[in-house]
Motif scaffolding. Structure first.
Motif, short mmCIF file in Angstrom:
data_model
loop_
_atom_site.label_atom_id
_atom_site.label_comp_id
_atom_site.label_asym_id
_atom_site.label_seq_id
_atom_site.Cartn_x
_atom_site.Cartn_y
_atom_site.Cartn_z
N UNK A 1 0.74 -1.29 0.17
CA UNK A 1 0.19 -0.02 0.11
C UNK A 1 0.88 1.37 0.12
N UNK A 2 0.30 2.40 -0.56
CA UNK A 2 1.11 3.53 -0.46
C UNK A 2 0.36 4.56 0.00
N UNK A 3 0.86 5.52 0.92
CA UNK A 3 0.06 6.72 1.47
C UNK A 3 -0.16 7.80 0.66
N UNK A 4 -1.47 8.32 0.48
CA UNK A 4 -1.85 9.30 -0.33
C UNK A 4 -2.45 10.48 0.77
N UNK A 5 -2.08 11.60 0.76
CA UNK A 5 -2.64 12.57 1.52
C UNK A 5 -3.50 13.57 0.88
N UNK A 6 -4.54 14.09 1.05
CA UNK A 6 -5.34 15.03 0.56
C UNK A 6 -5.19 16.22 1.37
N UNK A 7 -4.66 17.24 0.87
CA UNK A 7 -4.31 18.55 2.10
C UNK A 7 -5.20 19.62 1.53
N UNK A 8 -5.80 20.52 2.54
CA UNK A 8 -6.20 21.84 2.64
C UNK A 8 -5.29 22.70 3.11
N UNK A 9 -4.92 23.50 2.35
CA UNK A 9 -3.73 24.58 3.03
C UNK A 9 -4.39 25.72 3.30
N UNK A 10 -3.98 26.36 4.46
CA UNK A 10 -4.59 27.65 4.95
C UNK A 10 -4.48 28.94 3.63
N UNK B 1 -8.97 22.83 -2.30
CA UNK B 1 -9.78 23.78 -1.59
C UNK B 1 -10.57 23.43 -0.04
N UNK B 2 -10.90 22.22 -0.23
CA UNK B 2 -11.64 21.52 0.54
C UNK B 2 -11.64 20.02 0.35
N UNK B 3 -12.14 19.36 1.24
CA UNK B 3 -12.28 17.93 1.23
C UNK B 3 -13.72 17.32 0.85
#
Ligand code: 6R9
Length: 660
Positions: free
Chosen positions: A570-579, A616-618
């Motif tokens: 498995x690989x780590x995937x990150x979904x990120x909302x920045x400030x 911009x959001x999740x």
């Protein structure tokens, strides 16, 4: 999960145990296996009591096998007394094992050194006496942050000898992770080294301890013992830090062990769970050691002439059970390796098997997959180039092994002569639970086959009812077993909720894996059903990585999911909302890189996301829940076919589909 189940259940290849194996094996044939299962079925506690009397040496015998009066906080052999280190070392003195090699150590640069049981006993006694002279005693906690080394094993054994509860922290973990563990365990002692050497590189260890101290709150620690591996330049704080050599100087080679009750905690090992904070899995002394010794005999069929090699690091449970405790309790000779499989070349493992005449080899699917790739691309280092005729048994652990990798291992490494034991177990189970026995089971590539005698494994639905064969469900263990987790250090309620949840009315141990059984009764593990990822056989909580990401000042919100990966499972995937506003492509690359390093510093390099996407959001439901199912599809690059009618902000999916 059902498509997955269908595909593996079509696996029709069957590999019966080699003829010569069956008659000589510790459990010789299906009849013997079934007889043991029947014995356990008839009298579960009595079965384990018999084995505990036969395989362990007791200082004071126990009178009762199982105390289930405070379930799920089970106790085993409770009124008995022993010492784990005595059972691994002293029991061999005065026997032919005394002068046998216990450890063949091969350093990263190829230098080999050997230690006999008598020498190992002396080294453990000297170090234990040194710790005792410093005032350390039974019940205190020690953080062990050591390279793969004889001294790493000595440190753990010396703790066990004094009844000090060790908590080994994998050398790849960061200062922040050490800090958390020192505080959670209330450690009074830290045992570390200046540096470790892997793949020709020196990697600092002691500086990470100093960094952890600088974070504050580590006042419980009285001493930091530093083993000199490289002589690298490290700061020593007078009064607190002490060289290993100074600790052992002038100490006697005899050390009366601390006799402890069977339930005295032997170690705490932190592992990832569904929430942000790692769980301190607490193991007891006697029950744990019983399973370690027993599975060396049952699963690995260990014989006096075997050379055993488990490639795990002592920082993981596999290294605890199948390096530090199991092989020594059985008087076996084992190889301990400092380095990595691909240095100085991709044939290192095969070369070492040949050099040391290894007969039992135990490794992880992730290592096999990387060596398949390396071997195919550099034919000089393909296993077929080496003499592997010493091998008689192979093992696999840590994650499901895909049938292709299994066949490659079986054909190229085992040369179709060696059974493969695909051992399913966990930090929490202490030792093997579901695994082929090499003299019993016909193997199916990708299946861990059947539970050990006395292990009541089953697959149930969400109401706790057994599912039909061929259907998937939750893997549970219906009866307690001696090497089971006793509690989560300092958090018994979390233990109960995590492993004996009310959903199953608290009756069964819930493993956290999905599984199915085929029509022959073989178990197939499908992977975690909770928010835990398995990256290269290492457990990582998605919440843990999310907390690390949101602690970065740039990050407003983050969600982490897994994506299947050919190399790492498995690989780590990150979904990120920045400030800040959504970054340009150029900026996104730079920030993604910074965030990767940030996660490396917060947890350790193994947790770095492979892929980071900004939005911009999740995607959230109207009630504000992140829709992880959707994120998993986005991470895999799948068409979204799920129902998105409950999604508050559907437009966000398009943003998140763009990789950086
Ligand atoms: C020993 C160890 C435990 C998790 C476990 C499961 C996965 C381990 C496996 C396997 C399929 C095997 N796992 N062995 N899955 N087949 N033979 O790895 O402990 O680090 O606690 O991980 O690993 O998902 O739940 P730990």
């Amino acid at each position: 999960m059902s498509a997955q189940i269908e595909s593996v259940l079509q696996e029709g290849r069957l590999f019966p145990p080699p003829k010569g194996f069956v008659s000589k094996a510790a459990i010789a044939g299906m009849d013997q296996y079934q007889a043991l299962c029947a014995e356990a079925e008839k009298d579960h506690a009595g079965f384990w009591a018999r084995l505990a009397r036969e395989h362990l040496v007791w200082h004071k015998p126990f009178s009762r096998a199982l105390d289930d009066s405070n379930a799920p906080f089970f106790k085993w052999f409770d009124d008995g007394e022993l010492n784990v280190s005595w059972n691994c070392l002293d029991r061999h003195l005065g026997t032919p094992v005394e002068n046998k090699t216990a450890i063949v150590f091969e350093a990263d640069d190829g230098k080999v050194s050997k230690v006999t049981y008598r020498e190992l006993h002396e080294r453990v006694c000297r170090f234990a006496n040194g710790l005792r002279a410093l005032g350390f005693q039974k019940g205190e906690r020690a953080i062990v942050y050591m390279p793969m080394s004889v001294e790493g094993v000595v440190a753990m054994q010396a703790c066990a000898r004094l009844g000090i509860i060790h908590s080994v922290v994998f050398g790849g973990f960061s200062a922040k992770s050490i800090h958390e563990r020192i505080i959670d365990a209330g450690a009074t002692l830290v045992i570390t080294a200046d540096e470790q050497v892997r793949g020709g590189k020196h990697i600092p260890l002691k500086p990470a301890i100093d960094e952890a101290f600088a974070m504050g709150g580590c006042d419980s620690v009285r001493k930091v013992v530093v083993y000199r591996r490289t002589g690298g330049d490290v700061a020593m704080q007078p009064g607190r830090d002490m060289a290993w050599d100074e600790v052992v100087a002038g100490q006697s080679a005899q050390c009366e062990p601390a006799w402890v009750g069977a339930e005295h905690p032997l170690f705490i090992l932190y592992t990832s769970g569904s929430t942000g904070k790692p769980k301190g899995v607490q193991h007891a002394s006697a029950g744990y050691l019983l399973m370690a010794a027993l599975t060396m005999k049952w699963t690995f069929d260990i014989k006096p002439e075997d050379i055993f090699w488990c490639t795990a690091d002592i920082g993981w449970v596999t290294g605890h059970t199948y390096i530090t405790y199991g092989p020594l309790a059985c008087g076996a000779t084992q190889v301990v390796f400092e380095g990595v499989p691909t240095f100085p070349h991709a044939g290192r493992f095969w070369e070492m098997i040949d050099r040391h005449k290894v007969s039992i080899f135990y490794t992880a699917p992730t290592a096999i997959r990387s060596l398949v790739k390396a071997g195919e691309s550099s034919p000089d280092h393909h296993p077929r180039k080496y003499d592997l005729s010493s091998l008689r048994l192979l093992g696999s652990v840590g994650e499901p092994i895909n049938p292709e990798a299994w066949m490659w291992y079986y054909t190229n490494v085992g040369r179709e002569r060696c059974p493969i034991v695909d051992t399913w177990w966990q930090t929490e189970t202490g030792g093997h639970m579901i695994t082929p026995l090499p003299g019993v089971h016909a193997l199916k590539p990708g299946s861990c086959t059947m539970p050990l005698p006395g292990v009541a494994a089953a697959i149930v639905d969400e109401t706790g009812t057994d599912v039909e064969k061929g259907k998937g469900g939750f893997l549970v263990i219906k009866k307690p077993w001696p090497s089971m987790i006793r509690t989560i250090w300092g958090d018994p309620e979390r233990f109960r909720k995590s492993y004996y949840p009310d959903d199953f009315k608290g009756r069964y141990y819930l493993a956290g894996d999905g599984a199915s059984r085929d029509l022959d009764g073989y178990f197939w593990i499908m992977g975690r059903i909770d928010d835990v990822l398995n990256v290269s056989g290492h457990r990582l909580g998605t919440m843990e990585i999310e907390s690390a990401l949101v602690s970065n000042p740039l990050v407003a919100e983050a969600a982490v999911v897994g994506r299947p990966d050919d190399m790492t499972g498995e690989a780590v995937v990150a979904f990120v909302v920045l400030k800040q506003a959504r970054p340009s492509a150029e900026e996104a690359k730079r920030i993604a890189n910074d965030l990767r390093n940030w996660v490396g510093k917060e947890i350790g390099a193994i947790a770095k996301p492979k892929d980071i996407r900004f939005g911009e959001n999740l995607p959230k439901t109207r009630s504000g829940k992140i829709m992880r199912r959707l994120l998993r599809s986005v991470a895999k690059g799948e068409e979204i076919t799920q129902d998105v009618s409950t999604l508050e902000n559907p437009a966000i999916l398009d943003q998140l589909k763009q990789a950086n």
